[in-house]
Design a protein around this motif. Structure first.
Motif, PDB file in Angstrom:
ATOM      1  N   THR A   5     -32.651  59.125 -20.127  1.00 28.97           N
ATOM      2  CA  THR A   5     -33.067  58.096 -19.165  1.00 28.97           C
ATOM      3  C   THR A   5     -33.970  57.075 -19.861  1.00 28.97           C
ATOM      4  O   THR A   5     -34.890  57.433 -20.600  1.00 28.97           O
ATOM      5  CB  THR A   5     -33.814  58.744 -17.992  1.00 28.97           C
ATOM      6  OG1 THR A   5     -32.974  59.742 -17.423  1.00 28.97           O
ATOM      7  CG2 THR A   5     -34.135  57.708 -16.937  1.00 28.97           C
TER       8      THR A   5
ATOM      9  N   SER B  24     -29.487  55.537  -9.717  1.00 26.51           N
ATOM     10  CA  SER B  24     -28.470  56.105 -10.600  1.00 26.51           C
ATOM     11  C   SER B  24     -28.855  57.498 -11.052  1.00 26.51           C
ATOM     12  O   SER B  24     -28.007  58.392 -11.154  1.00 26.51           O
ATOM     13  CB  SER B  24     -28.264  55.202 -11.823  1.00 26.51           C
ATOM     14  OG  SER B  24     -27.778  53.937 -11.432  1.00 26.51           O
ATOM     15  N   ASP B  25     -30.164  57.656 -11.329  1.00 27.66           N
ATOM     16  CA  ASP B  25     -30.622  58.990 -11.719  1.00 27.66           C
ATOM     17  C   ASP B  25     -30.365  59.997 -10.598  1.00 27.66           C
ATOM     18  O   ASP B  25     -29.911  61.126 -10.838  1.00 27.66           O
ATOM     19  CB  ASP B  25     -32.112  58.953 -12.060  1.00 27.66           C
ATOM     20  CG  ASP B  25     -32.384  58.153 -13.330  1.00 27.66           C
ATOM     21  OD1 ASP B  25     -31.439  57.971 -14.112  1.00 27.66           O
ATOM     22  OD2 ASP B  25     -33.538  57.718 -13.531  1.00 27.66           O
TER      23      ASP B  25
ATOM     24  N   ARG C  35     -26.673  60.654 -10.333  1.00 30.71           N
ATOM     25  CA  ARG C  35     -26.195  61.535 -11.393  1.00 30.71           C
ATOM     26  C   ARG C  35     -26.415  62.996 -11.021  1.00 30.71           C
ATOM     27  O   ARG C  35     -25.556  63.861 -11.237  1.00 30.71           O
ATOM     28  CB  ARG C  35     -26.901  61.205 -12.703  1.00 30.71           C
ATOM     29  CG  ARG C  35     -26.336  61.949 -13.907  1.00 30.71           C
ATOM     30  CD  ARG C  35     -27.065  61.604 -15.199  1.00 30.71           C
ATOM     31  NE  ARG C  35     -26.937  60.198 -15.524  1.00 30.71           N
ATOM     32  CZ  ARG C  35     -27.936  59.318 -15.475  1.00 30.71           C
ATOM     33  NH1 ARG C  35     -29.138  59.706 -15.099  1.00 30.71           N
ATOM     34  NH2 ARG C  35     -27.740  58.073 -15.788  1.00 30.71           N
TER      35      ARG C  35
ATOM     36  N   ALA D 198     -23.910  63.904  -8.430  1.00 25.75           N
ATOM     37  CA  ALA D 198     -22.576  64.097  -9.005  1.00 25.75           C
ATOM     38  C   ALA D 198     -22.456  65.470  -9.647  1.00 25.75           C
ATOM     39  O   ALA D 198     -21.430  66.145  -9.523  1.00 25.75           O
ATOM     40  CB  ALA D 198     -22.285  63.000 -10.032  1.00 25.75           C
TER      41      ALA D 198
END
Length: 699
Positions: free
Chosen positions: A78, A233-234, A237, A240
């Motif tokens: 990151t 997005s973190d 992720r 996901a």
């Protein structure tokens, strides 16, 4: 006093007003930008440290350094993270980042202002399990990008304001109107941004300083949106990773209320997210036990049943443990559906248990992990006697049973991917085909499986087939030689009528014998290939057929006599005349062959009547050489001959054919024999009509 014109005053007034608003705009925008960035950096730092603390709970408790290193390494991907340090109770367990930040003494920052010295916003999250502190995660985020954004935005706004003041005199009125409109837009955008709306863009019109200011604001808004998007997005992720897992993952409160689940959980229980979040986990797993999990970080495993949304029971394996998140205690775990695994185990166990072949599985450490029932039966061993034993014990069992005349050692058991023949001597003689291979040929450490196939019967049949070919050739050659010899004599010489008739009779007799042998061979082949066809059944008594056969055999041999004892009553039965003649002829032939000269073959009948059945029996009794119990056990097998001396002609097909043909008549045959005393064969055929005959007459 110096007097200023109204125009100058207007220009100055407008300039002052404009300057005032520009100053407010710059300061407000800078303040909002500063507060927004400070809020975002705090929130991001808190989320990252909390996420790392949650992900590393189990590894910190178990001091799993490798896992912690992997977590830290993954997190450092990151952007804008200067360092990560995970501490345990005894010190640092894992760390990554610039050495200068790792070496200094850690001090948490509460604002960007406190981070001005080292340009690193430092924060931490404690690692608690069941109320006990096991360590903490320290994280430092770079402020360089945020400082650059603030500086660039401030510089741009200041520059625009100065340039605008230079032209205020010329464009005072127009500038005043334009400034008012654009300032309102900037103000509204700033307010919306302060309320959390990121990525706002002010429409650009013209090419003046205020347009540049709007562009700078848009750039600032874009940068803030990018920072926010990075945080999202973190989180995406992590979502996901959770949703691509094949196993179900859950997080529930201590009272069983569902907090969160991944997609696999919804699929497993057949529900939608809105149907399960906030509901009780006990609705889907009634047998779930939480009391042992709530106060422990140790992983617990439960194998219990769950219930889908439609009420279907499913076997589950649940791995769970307790955790603390945001000062709240939760239970997290993984659920695995055992339906397919259990079904495969049942099917595989059934295959092994029902297989007539022996299986033995040898683990990597040479311990015996599985032996199927067929293996124990092959070696006449007590079931499960090899459980918890090793390879040497198994070889000892083989050594006691094997035929040492055939085997000098047991290397054949150690050979992989080859087939070998194992000869057993005890407790009974057997021939086994043995092969050994890896369960997973691509993994040298996988278990070995040994496969044992009993080929004793096949070997005996092969031997009997070889003997049959020899016997059949002899049986065919003898009558054929007679036919050829007599026919050749008749061709070469001119004999008288009586001699010619005698030779023709011999040719005819031997031709019938040849035909009988060929017919037997054809019938056996037809029965095995199931191409014999339907029997030509008639309803009649056996009186004529049996009488004719006995007369024929009596006249064909001067050395034996047939004693036909006719019954008072001949019942009506259903039979194929040609096949019945073939059956009785084979039995009479055997009686003649295996009986001494001048002996009498008895033929008589009997009846057997029960409440449900009525049978008519033809009994053929001789006083020949007889058979042992072992020989009797093989009677009816293809190519089997009780006489192994070769002195008595035969193909080994006669009784086998009798058995098949009598079965086709829904009948049966019985045979008893005493060695040296003779043999009794009984052919049983079902009666058709018995009701018109009184039982006392039958008896």
């Amino acid at each position: 006093m110096f007097k200023l014109s109204f125009k100058i005053k207007t220009i100055i007034g407008i300039a002052l007003i404009e300057t005032f608003f520009l100053l407010i705009l710059v300061l407000e925008s800078r303040s909002i930008l500063y507060e927004t960035i400070e809020f975002d950096i705090k929130e991001r730092a808190h989320n990252i440290s909390t996420l790392l603390a949650t992900a590393s709970v189990d590894a910190v408790v178990s001091e799993d350094i490798a896992t912690l290193e992997s977590i830290v390494e993954s997190a450092m991907i990151t952007s804008n993270i200067l360092y990560i340090k995970i501490r345990g109770l005894d010190g640092v367990l894992a760390e990554r980042g610039e050495q200068a930040f790792l070496d200094r003494k850690f001090k948490a920052d509460n604002s960007i202002a406190e981070s001005e010295i080292d340009q690193s916003f430092d924060t931490f999250s404690e690692i608690f399990v069941e109320g006990y502190r096991f360590g903490r995660v320290e994280v430092g985020l770079s402020l360089a990008e945020q400082k650059a954004i603030i500086k660039a935005a401030t510089h741009s706004l200041t520059t625009i304001a100065l340039i605008e003041l230079m032209f205020v005199g010329l464009f005072s009125l127009l500038l005043g109107i334009t400034l008012t409109k654009r300032l309102i837009l900037l103000q509204e955008a700033a307010v919306k941004m302060s309320q959390g709306e990121t990525g706002l863009q002010i429409p650009l019109a013209g090419n003046d300083e205020l347009t540049d200011a709007s562009r700078a604001f848009n750039l600032m808004s874009t940068k803030i949106s990018a920072v926010t998007q990075t945080l999202k997005s973190d989180n995406a992720r992590m979502d996901a990773i959770m949703n691509t897992a094949t196993d179900a993952i859950f997080m529930i409160s201590l009272d069983g209320v569902v907090h969160s689940m991944n997609r696999a959980t919804y699929v497993l229980f057949g529900v939608q997210e809105q149907d399960i979040i906030g509901q009780s986990m006990f609705d889907f797993i009634p047998e779930l036990h939480l009391c042992d999990i709530e106060s422990s970080t140790v992983r617990h495993v439960q194998r219990i049943n769950g219930v889908t949304f439609k009420g279907k029971k499913i076997p589950l394996e649940i791995h769970s443990s307790g955790m603390e998140f945001n000062n709240q205690h939760y239970i997290v775990g993984v659920i695995r559906d055992l339906t397919t695994i259990n079904q495969l185990k049942v099917e595989l166990e059934a295959v092994f248990n029902l297989s007539p072949n022996g299986f033995l599985i040898l683990a990597k450490d040479l311990s015996i992990s599985y032996v199927n029932p067929a293996f124990y039966a092959m070696f006449s061993l007590v079931t499960d006697c090899l459980n918890d034993h090793d390879w040497e014990c198994f070889k000892g069992v083989i050594a006691k049973s094997m035929d040492h005349e055939q085997h000098k050692d047991m290397k054949l058991l150690d050979e992989l991917y080859t087939e070998n023949i194992l000869y057993l001597k005890l407790p009974v003689e057997k021939i086994l085909r043995v092969s050994r291979q890896k369960i997973d040929k691509t993994d040298v450490d996988s278990s070995d499986i040994l496969f044992f196939v009993d080929i004793t019967h096949e070997s005996i049949v092969d031997k009997m087939k070889s003997e049959f070919l020899t016997s059949a050739a002899h049986e065919l050659r003898t009558p054929l030689a007679s036919v050829m010899g007599f026919s050749e004599l008749l061709t070469l010489c001119d004999y008288g009528p009586e001699k010619t008739k005698e030779m023709a009779g011999s040719i005819n007799k031997q031709s019938k014998r040849l035909k009988q042998i060929v017919d037997d061979l054809i019938d056996v082949a037809s029965i095995e290939n199931k191409t014999l066809g339907m029997l030509d059944m008639v309803q009649d008594t056996l009186k004529i057929t049996l009488t004719e056969l006995c007369d024929e055999f009596s006249g064909s041999d001067n050395f034996h006599t047939i004693d036909l004892q006719q019954p008072k009553y001949w019942p009506l039965i259903e039979f194929d005349s040609s096949k019945i003649r073939q059956i009785i002829s084979n039995i009479l032939n055997n009686s003649y062959r295996y009986s001494p000269n001048s002996s009498v073959v008895k033929v008589y009948t009997t009846m057997k009547v029960t409440e449900k059945t009525s049978e008519f029996g033809v009994i053929i009794e001789d006083n020949g050489i007889g058979m042992t119990a072992e020989q009797l056990s093989h009677i009816g097998e293809r190519f089997y001959r009780a006489d192994t001396s070769g002195n008595i002609p035969g193909t080994g097909l006669g009784i086998s054919l009798v058995k098949d043909l009598i079965n086709m008549h829904n009948g049966r045959f019985e045979i008893t024999s005493i060695i040296g005393q003779g043999t009794i064969v009984t052919l049983w055929l079902p009666n058709i009509i018995m009701n018109h005959v009184k039982l006392d007459k039958v008896l």
